[in-house]
Enzyme design. Sequence first.
Site, PDB file in Angstrom:
ATOM      1  N   ILE A 136      45.723 -48.596  43.118  1.00  0.00           N
ATOM      2  CA  ILE A 136      46.831 -47.794  43.190  1.00  0.00           C
ATOM      3  C   ILE A 136      47.186 -48.040  44.587  1.00  0.00           C
ATOM      4  O   ILE A 136      46.595 -47.711  45.456  1.00  0.00           O
ATOM      5  CB  ILE A 136      46.697 -46.360  42.768  1.00  0.00           C
ATOM      6  CG1 ILE A 136      45.833 -46.140  41.504  1.00  0.00           C
ATOM      7  CG2 ILE A 136      47.674 -45.497  43.226  1.00  0.00           C
ATOM      8  CD1 ILE A 136      45.679 -44.802  41.082  1.00  0.00           C
ATOM      9  N   VAL A 140      32.900 -55.763  46.440  1.00  0.00           N
ATOM     10  CA  VAL A 140      34.026 -56.136  46.652  1.00  0.00           C
ATOM     11  C   VAL A 140      34.151 -57.309  47.583  1.00  0.00           C
ATOM     12  O   VAL A 140      35.057 -57.957  47.417  1.00  0.00           O
ATOM     13  CB  VAL A 140      34.529 -54.807  47.671  1.00  0.00           C
ATOM     14  CG1 VAL A 140      36.182 -54.921  47.965  1.00  0.00           C
ATOM     15  CG2 VAL A 140      34.466 -53.463  46.899  1.00  0.00           C
ATOM     16  N   LYS A 190      38.239 -39.320  50.168  1.00  0.00           N
ATOM     17  CA  LYS A 190      39.462 -39.813  49.833  1.00  0.00           C
ATOM     18  C   LYS A 190      40.736 -38.828  50.150  1.00  0.00           C
ATOM     19  O   LYS A 190      41.733 -39.202  51.002  1.00  0.00           O
ATOM     20  CB  LYS A 190      39.778 -40.246  48.743  1.00  0.00           C
ATOM     21  CG  LYS A 190      38.680 -41.328  48.191  1.00  0.00           C
ATOM     22  CD  LYS A 190      38.410 -41.592  46.750  1.00  0.00           C
ATOM     23  CE  LYS A 190      37.389 -42.915  46.689  1.00  0.00           C
ATOM     24  NZ  LYS A 190      37.126 -43.078  45.139  1.00  0.00           N
TER      25      LYS A 190
HETATM   26  N1  LIG Z   1      32.435 -50.990  44.560  1.00  0.00           N
HETATM   27  C1  LIG Z   1      33.735 -50.331  44.528  1.00  0.00           C
HETATM   28  O1  LIG Z   1      34.258 -50.322  43.438  1.00  0.00           O
HETATM   29  C2  LIG Z   1      34.446 -50.093  45.846  1.00  0.00           C
HETATM   30  C3  LIG Z   1      35.828 -49.628  45.569  1.00  0.00           C
HETATM   31  C4  LIG Z   1      36.443 -49.211  46.803  1.00  0.00           C
HETATM   32  C5  LIG Z   1      36.022 -49.297  47.925  1.00  0.00           C
HETATM   33  N2  LIG Z   1      34.703 -49.455  48.170  1.00  0.00           N
HETATM   34  C6  LIG Z   1      34.095 -49.730  49.254  1.00  0.00           C
HETATM   35  O2  LIG Z   1      33.911 -50.870  49.544  1.00  0.00           O
HETATM   36  C7  LIG Z   1      32.620 -51.128  50.550  1.00  0.00           C
HETATM   37  C8  LIG Z   1      31.851 -52.003  50.114  1.00  0.00           C
HETATM   38  O3  LIG Z   1      31.292 -51.623  48.723  1.00  0.00           O
HETATM   39  P1  LIG Z   1      30.589 -52.374  47.815  1.00  0.00           P
HETATM   40  O4  LIG Z   1      30.524 -51.588  46.431  1.00  0.00           O
HETATM   41  O5  LIG Z   1      31.088 -53.976  47.786  1.00  0.00           O
HETATM   42  O6  LIG Z   1      28.898 -52.438  48.356  1.00  0.00           O
HETATM   43  P2  LIG Z   1      27.898 -53.629  47.893  1.00  0.00           P
HETATM   44  O7  LIG Z   1      27.992 -54.007  46.812  1.00  0.00           O
HETATM   45  O8  LIG Z   1      26.603 -52.722  48.408  1.00  0.00           O
HETATM   46  O9  LIG Z   1      28.193 -54.608  48.979  1.00  0.00           O
HETATM   47  C9  LIG Z   1      27.689 -54.280  50.444  1.00  0.00           C
HETATM   48  C10 LIG Z   1      27.038 -55.612  50.916  1.00  0.00           C
HETATM   49  O10 LIG Z   1      27.004 -55.599  52.483  1.00  0.00           O
HETATM   50  C11 LIG Z   1      25.321 -56.053  52.599  1.00  0.00           C
HETATM   51  N3  LIG Z   1      25.297 -55.139  54.103  1.00  0.00           N
HETATM   52  C12 LIG Z   1      25.019 -53.720  53.971  1.00  0.00           C
HETATM   53  N4  LIG Z   1      24.829 -53.654  55.322  1.00  0.00           N
HETATM   54  C13 LIG Z   1      24.947 -54.651  56.164  1.00  0.00           C
HETATM   55  C14 LIG Z   1      24.880 -54.965  57.462  1.00  0.00           C
HETATM   56  N5  LIG Z   1      24.854 -54.187  58.299  1.00  0.00           N
HETATM   57  N6  LIG Z   1      25.180 -56.405  57.744  1.00  0.00           N
HETATM   58  C15 LIG Z   1      25.454 -57.249  56.851  1.00  0.00           C
HETATM   59  N7  LIG Z   1      25.559 -56.960  55.464  1.00  0.00           N
HETATM   60  C16 LIG Z   1      25.286 -55.738  55.129  1.00  0.00           C
HETATM   61  C17 LIG Z   1      24.754 -55.380  51.482  1.00  0.00           C
HETATM   62  O11 LIG Z   1      23.640 -55.922  51.444  1.00  0.00           O
HETATM   63  P3  LIG Z   1      22.374 -55.183  50.631  1.00  0.00           P
HETATM   64  O12 LIG Z   1      22.736 -55.449  49.248  1.00  0.00           O
HETATM   65  O13 LIG Z   1      21.128 -56.051  50.993  1.00  0.00           O
HETATM   66  O14 LIG Z   1      22.238 -53.892  51.118  1.00  0.00           O
HETATM   67  C18 LIG Z   1      25.681 -55.956  50.329  1.00  0.00           C
HETATM   68  O15 LIG Z   1      25.431 -57.378  50.203  1.00  0.00           O
HETATM   69  C19 LIG Z   1      32.157 -49.563  50.888  1.00  0.00           C
HETATM   70  O16 LIG Z   1      32.576 -48.969  51.882  1.00  0.00           O
HETATM   71  C20 LIG Z   1      32.485 -48.755  49.415  1.00  0.00           C
HETATM   72  O17 LIG Z   1      32.906 -47.611  49.792  1.00  0.00           O
HETATM   73  C21 LIG Z   1      33.937 -50.125  47.107  1.00  0.00           C
END
Ligand SMILES: NC(=O)c1ccc[n+]([C@@H]2O[C@H](COP(=O)([O-])OP(=O)(O)OC[C@H]3O[C@@H](n4cnc5c(N)ncnc54)[C@H](OP(=O)(O)O)[C@@H]3O)[C@@H](O)[C@H]2O)c1
Length: 433
Positions: free
Chosen positions: A136, A14, A205
Amino acid sequence: MERLRIGLIGCGTVGGQVYKILKRKRRNLYWKTGILFEVVKVCDKAKKRRKELKIPSSLFTTDPHQVTNDPNIDIIVELIGGTEEAFEYLCEAIKKGKSVVTANKALLSEKGRTIFDLCEENRVYIGFEASVAGSIPIIKTIRESFIGNNFSKLLGILNGTTNFILSKMTHLDIDFNQALKIAKEKGYAEAEPYFDISGLDSAHKLSILTKLAFNKSVSWRNIYTEGIDRIEKMDVEFARELGYRVKLLGIAKKDRNILELRVHPVLLPATHLLSLVEDVYNAIYIEGDLIGNSLLYGKGAGGKPAASAVISDLVEIGMKLKMKNYGNMKFREDSTLELLPFDEIKTKYYFRFTAVDKPGVLAKIAKVLGEKNISIASVIQKKESPQKAVPIVMLTHPSKEKNVSEALKIIDKLDIIKKPTIKIRVEEEDGNI
Ligand SMILES: NC(=O)c1ccc[n+]([C@@H]2O[C@H](COP(=O)([O-])OP(=O)(O)OC[C@H]3O[C@@H](n4cnc5c(N)ncnc54)[C@H](OP(=O)(O)O)[C@@H]3O)[C@@H](O)[C@H]2O)c1
């Protein structure tokens, strides 16, 4: 020129999209809002993100505190996920007077009340549109567009992965594991999809939506939650035969001062609006005293839909900061509202008994059900199977969960029953087309 100086923590699925969009659509957003949305610091513990996203090294850090403590930043966008560290960084930023945007449903369903109170105390804004149902705009719709309503019901397909799996089981005639495999191949399910499959993601959610629609803080831990891993191909087929679809729903119902909350698979009439929601799509069906009923539909997950919601929060907060007039919507708590214990819910049920194929079996099952005040609406009995056990499928009239649990405990101990009985609740009030 008005500027909104943004600090981004987490640039994975994201966050990476948010960074790219803010770069690519900078002029367009400025043209539409009169505000220059400027990313001034980006943090990710994965150093490879800097290269992947072509982030200038002067903007990049692996230390989130450098973002939360930077006095030049107006707003922090937290997109790392998880609860502990995300909570720490958000609180740190809020206490420094920075507004925040997050997509973190797990965190909000666990510590939402503390975070919202802290925002009010520090007179900063919080945006969390991306935390529920991605594209949404359900948060804004409940808080703003439908604000004049008293809501009585909310039913949501809140998880794209599980909806994809159930859709594939229904239309391709495959079992749960085959459908999960396809979901993983297509990138719709993570390698470890526990949060999706178990229903916990939907419970997170539902907890957030409950806070907004019913003014009640209920942790996901206090929401009865059941996943889809016990749904068998046979049950999906029987459901179709009976004119239903199997869906994983988040359910909230309010009757006077009683609130009923639960997440579990349901049999939904094939003609229900939510039965038409297939694949990775999400939808929320909501009933209010002014609007009657309404259905919101769209992509629930994915970097771009979630980033679209983050951008909308940034613009909204940017516009409010531009007006320099703090006026956050209050997060009120309705102390008169009580949660209905799960045992007390009343609904119709689908049972699939696996019983020996001999005379008198149905009478024995019916006797136990009768003793527990569960009345049968219809029965289908299939022909003998190779294992000499037959499925008997039954639909009931509305019955109490407590009575149903007690009855099934007794029935499953009868010598005529060969496997634990499958129970799926039936949801068939309003919402049919
Ligand atoms: N993906 C979706 O479709 C979606 C949709 C709606 C909401 N969300 C929400 O959006 C948030 C992010 O999701 P995402 O899918 O984008 O996750 P993601 O792809 O795993 O991205 C998270 C990033 O943050 C880094 N990170 C983790 N802990 C950290 C820290 N303490 N300090 C600095 N960087 C850190 C991770 O590094 P590493 O890879 O090294 O761990 C990764 O690069 C979550 O809360 C999720 O529930 C996601």
